[in-house]
Design a protein around this motif. Sequence first.
Motif, PDB file in Angstrom:
ATOM      1  N   ALA A 113       0.862  -1.267  -0.010  1.00  0.00           N
ATOM      2  CA  ALA A 113      -0.187  -0.104  -0.115  1.00  0.00           C
ATOM      3  C   ALA A 113       1.023   1.216  -0.073  1.00  0.00           C
ATOM      4  O   ALA A 113       0.652   2.355  -0.457  1.00  0.00           O
ATOM      5  CB  ALA A 113      -0.983   0.119   1.202  1.00  0.00           C
ATOM      6  N   ALA A 114       2.025   1.133   0.383  1.00  0.00           N
ATOM      7  CA  ALA A 114       3.044   2.381   0.597  1.00  0.00           C
ATOM      8  C   ALA A 114       3.293   2.808  -0.943  1.00  0.00           C
ATOM      9  O   ALA A 114       3.253   3.925  -0.980  1.00  0.00           O
ATOM     10  CB  ALA A 114       4.366   2.100   1.167  1.00  0.00           C
ATOM     11  N   VAL A 115       3.359   1.727  -1.635  1.00  0.00           N
ATOM     12  CA  VAL A 115       3.788   2.140  -3.155  1.00  0.00           C
ATOM     13  C   VAL A 115       2.464   2.818  -3.926  1.00  0.00           C
ATOM     14  O   VAL A 115       2.258   3.861  -4.564  1.00  0.00           O
ATOM     15  CB  VAL A 115       3.954   0.941  -3.827  1.00  0.00           C
ATOM     16  N   LEU A 116       1.241   2.072  -3.491  1.00  0.00           N
ATOM     17  CA  LEU A 116       0.047   2.733  -4.113  1.00  0.00           C
ATOM     18  C   LEU A 116      -0.050   4.346  -3.548  1.00  0.00           C
ATOM     19  O   LEU A 116      -0.583   5.111  -4.356  1.00  0.00           O
ATOM     20  CB  LEU A 116      -1.020   1.966  -3.854  1.00  0.00           C
ATOM     21  N   ALA A 117       0.023   4.442  -2.117  1.00  0.00           N
ATOM     22  CA  ALA A 117      -0.153   5.653  -1.626  1.00  0.00           C
ATOM     23  C   ALA A 117       0.925   6.742  -2.182  1.00  0.00           C
ATOM     24  O   ALA A 117       0.401   7.803  -2.419  1.00  0.00           O
ATOM     25  CB  ALA A 117       0.073   5.609  -0.167  1.00  0.00           C
ATOM     26  N   HIS A 118       2.248   6.194  -2.127  1.00  0.00           N
ATOM     27  CA  HIS A 118       3.194   7.152  -2.853  1.00  0.00           C
ATOM     28  C   HIS A 118       2.994   7.695  -4.097  1.00  0.00           C
ATOM     29  O   HIS A 118       3.017   8.906  -4.598  1.00  0.00           O
ATOM     30  CB  HIS A 118       4.613   6.682  -2.688  1.00  0.00           C
ATOM     31  N   ALA A 119       2.231   6.811  -5.096  1.00  0.00           N
ATOM     32  CA  ALA A 119       1.718   7.302  -6.245  1.00  0.00           C
ATOM     33  C   ALA A 119       0.313   8.149  -6.482  1.00  0.00           C
ATOM     34  O   ALA A 119       0.214   8.751  -7.460  1.00  0.00           O
ATOM     35  CB  ALA A 119       1.286   6.027  -7.000  1.00  0.00           C
ATOM     36  N   GLY A 120       0.060   8.382  -5.123  1.00  0.00           N
ATOM     37  CA  GLY A 120      -1.309   9.276  -5.127  1.00  0.00           C
ATOM     38  C   GLY A 120      -2.552   8.719  -5.353  1.00  0.00           C
ATOM     39  O   GLY A 120      -3.634   9.146  -5.468  1.00  0.00           O
ATOM     40  N   VAL A 121      -2.710   7.228  -5.900  1.00  0.00           N
ATOM     41  CA  VAL A 121      -4.053   6.761  -6.298  1.00  0.00           C
ATOM     42  C   VAL A 121      -4.865   6.529  -5.055  1.00  0.00           C
ATOM     43  O   VAL A 121      -6.070   6.168  -5.471  1.00  0.00           O
ATOM     44  CB  VAL A 121      -3.671   5.523  -7.168  1.00  0.00           C
ATOM     45  N   LEU A 122      -4.346   6.548  -3.917  1.00  0.00           N
ATOM     46  CA  LEU A 122      -5.211   6.324  -2.754  1.00  0.00           C
ATOM     47  C   LEU A 122      -5.753   7.660  -2.075  1.00  0.00           C
ATOM     48  O   LEU A 122      -6.387   7.684  -1.107  1.00  0.00           O
ATOM     49  CB  LEU A 122      -4.522   5.427  -1.672  1.00  0.00           C
ATOM     50  N   ASP A 123      -5.306   8.517  -2.609  1.00  0.00           N
ATOM     51  CA  ASP A 123      -5.545   9.952  -1.933  1.00  0.00           C
ATOM     52  C   ASP A 123      -7.305  10.183  -1.850  1.00  0.00           C
ATOM     53  O   ASP A 123      -7.942  10.150  -2.565  1.00  0.00           O
ATOM     54  CB  ASP A 123      -5.167  11.213  -2.801  1.00  0.00           C
ATOM     55  N   GLY A 124      -7.515  10.084  -0.569  1.00  0.00           N
ATOM     56  CA  GLY A 124      -8.927  10.785  -0.194  1.00  0.00           C
ATOM     57  C   GLY A 124      -9.751   9.453  -0.118  1.00  0.00           C
ATOM     58  O   GLY A 124     -11.163   9.456  -0.310  1.00  0.00           O
ATOM     59  N   LYS A 125      -9.113   8.122  -0.093  1.00  0.00           N
ATOM     60  CA  LYS A 125      -9.745   7.078  -0.368  1.00  0.00           C
ATOM     61  C   LYS A 125      -9.483   6.241   0.985  1.00  0.00           C
ATOM     62  O   LYS A 125      -8.288   6.424   1.331  1.00  0.00           O
ATOM     63  CB  LYS A 125      -9.695   6.220  -1.405  1.00  0.00           C
ATOM     64  N   PRO A 126     -10.197   5.352   1.377  1.00  0.00           N
ATOM     65  CA  PRO A 126     -10.052   4.436   2.667  1.00  0.00           C
ATOM     66  C   PRO A 126      -8.744   3.595   1.999  1.00  0.00           C
ATOM     67  O   PRO A 126      -8.858   3.103   1.056  1.00  0.00           O
ATOM     68  CB  PRO A 126     -11.278   3.541   2.945  1.00  0.00           C
ATOM     69  N   GLY A 127      -7.905   3.051   3.123  1.00  0.00           N
ATOM     70  CA  GLY A 127      -6.831   2.242   2.626  1.00  0.00           C
ATOM     71  C   GLY A 127      -6.381   1.295   4.068  1.00  0.00           C
ATOM     72  O   GLY A 127      -6.417   1.900   4.997  1.00  0.00           O
ATOM     73  N   ALA A 128      -5.893   0.172   3.778  1.00  0.00           N
ATOM     74  CA  ALA A 128      -5.324  -0.724   4.918  1.00  0.00           C
ATOM     75  C   ALA A 128      -3.848  -1.003   4.487  1.00  0.00           C
ATOM     76  O   ALA A 128      -3.617  -1.000   3.441  1.00  0.00           O
ATOM     77  CB  ALA A 128      -6.328  -1.891   4.950  1.00  0.00           C
ATOM     78  N   THR A 129      -3.163  -1.371   5.524  1.00  0.00           N
ATOM     79  CA  THR A 129      -1.888  -1.770   5.260  1.00  0.00           C
ATOM     80  C   THR A 129      -1.436  -2.741   6.510  1.00  0.00           C
ATOM     81  O   THR A 129      -2.095  -3.035   7.513  1.00  0.00           O
ATOM     82  CB  THR A 129      -0.876  -0.823   5.148  1.00  0.00           C
ATOM     83  N   ASN A 130      -0.337  -3.128   6.542  1.00  0.00           N
ATOM     84  CA  ASN A 130       0.310  -4.066   7.784  1.00  0.00           C
ATOM     85  C   ASN A 130       0.191  -3.226   8.883  1.00  0.00           C
ATOM     86  O   ASN A 130       0.634  -2.138   9.089  1.00  0.00           O
ATOM     87  CB  ASN A 130       1.866  -4.454   7.342  1.00  0.00           C
ATOM     88  N   HIS A 131      -0.396  -3.771   9.793  1.00  0.00           N
ATOM     89  CA  HIS A 131      -0.657  -3.136  11.179  1.00  0.00           C
ATOM     90  C   HIS A 131       0.605  -2.766  11.926  1.00  0.00           C
ATOM     91  O   HIS A 131       1.169  -1.812  12.577  1.00  0.00           O
ATOM     92  CB  HIS A 131      -1.474  -3.750  12.065  1.00  0.00           C
ATOM     93  N   GLU A 132       1.734  -3.865  11.800  1.00  0.00           N
ATOM     94  CA  GLU A 132       2.985  -3.672  12.401  1.00  0.00           C
ATOM     95  C   GLU A 132       3.859  -2.357  11.742  1.00  0.00           C
ATOM     96  O   GLU A 132       4.750  -1.894  12.255  1.00  0.00           O
ATOM     97  CB  GLU A 132       3.854  -4.932  12.298  1.00  0.00           C
ATOM     98  N   ALA A 133       3.446  -2.361  10.290  1.00  0.00           N
ATOM     99  CA  ALA A 133       4.461  -1.095   9.463  1.00  0.00           C
ATOM    100  C   ALA A 133       3.342  -0.097   9.465  1.00  0.00           C
ATOM    101  O   ALA A 133       3.982   1.040   8.589  1.00  0.00           O
ATOM    102  CB  ALA A 133       4.908  -1.832   8.316  1.00  0.00           C
ATOM    103  N   PHE A 134       2.414  -0.137  10.119  1.00  0.00           N
ATOM    104  CA  PHE A 134       1.439   1.128   9.842  1.00  0.00           C
ATOM    105  C   PHE A 134       1.975   2.487  10.028  1.00  0.00           C
ATOM    106  O   PHE A 134       1.652   3.431   9.206  1.00  0.00           O
ATOM    107  CB  PHE A 134       0.215   1.126  10.879  1.00  0.00           C
ATOM    108  N   ALA A 135       3.132   2.769  10.982  1.00  0.00           N
ATOM    109  CA  ALA A 135       3.377   3.944  11.097  1.00  0.00           C
ATOM    110  C   ALA A 135       4.396   4.403  10.009  1.00  0.00           C
ATOM    111  O   ALA A 135       4.505   5.753   9.582  1.00  0.00           O
ATOM    112  CB  ALA A 135       4.211   4.128  12.369  1.00  0.00           C
ATOM    113  N   TRP A 136       4.963   3.669   9.453  1.00  0.00           N
ATOM    114  CA  TRP A 136       5.989   3.745   8.280  1.00  0.00           C
ATOM    115  C   TRP A 136       5.236   3.921   7.056  1.00  0.00           C
ATOM    116  O   TRP A 136       5.436   5.012   6.169  1.00  0.00           O
ATOM    117  CB  TRP A 136       6.882   2.589   8.128  1.00  0.00           C
TER     118      TRP A 136
END
Length: 243
Positions: free
Chosen positions: A141-164
């Motif tokens: 999800a970090a890759v999708l987020a950095h590309a901006g495609v998740l902006d303004g949308k709900p998203g999930a990722t690894n809970h242990e790596a959430f802060a990163w």
Amino acid sequence: MTTPTTFPPTISIGILVYEGFEPLDVWGFTEAFTIARFIGTGYQSPPPYPFEILFISNEERPTGKPNAVPASVKSANGPRVAPDMFRSDALKFPFDLLMIPGGNTEPLLDQNKPVQVKTLVKWVKAMDKRVKLMTSVCTGAAVLAHAGVLDGKPGATNHEAFAWVVTFGPLVLWDNVSRWVDAGRYVTSAGVSAGTDMAFHLVDRLLGRAVTEAAVKQAEYDWHRNPQEPIYYPPQAALPTPS
């Protein structure tokens, strides 16, 4: 029962594989689709099948080398895989769905390698315009987020790596509870095994509950159908932390 003579078109799924991807992010997700069968057919039935999975190398096709093949890619502390195509070739293939797994994701977004990151982001944005569904498992999800495609949308990722991960998408509506989040064209999961649960959800969404439940049973998998339902972990003594 009469077996239908025609079936819906096979849905093509591309998975980006890069050095250090998490094995279960890829194989658990893959299994949900590859074990699915059309109603009226069985596990041993010949094609056509509902889904096809192709692995996409994180390499670009070398210029002037039409016969080149992608190098094998090693997973994180696991086996190698042989990608089906270069990343640039994927832009010409009629994929319906793209998935980016997690694992050793940090090098993909290394700010000390701006050209590499910019090229990957450009590719993700181009694929976003071509496919019907963009998905990720774990820190993918970090890759999708950095590309901006998740902006303004709900998203999930690894809970242990959430802060990163969340640092790459300050405009994403991050969910730190759910095992997966379905935001329409964008479907993202929490870590590792959560991607398998999300994959069965996608089978359900694309081909219906009957096909999905048959696939779950064939896989003998304990599918967590409700992404909000917490997973039980028994009380454990604290382990030493890495120094």
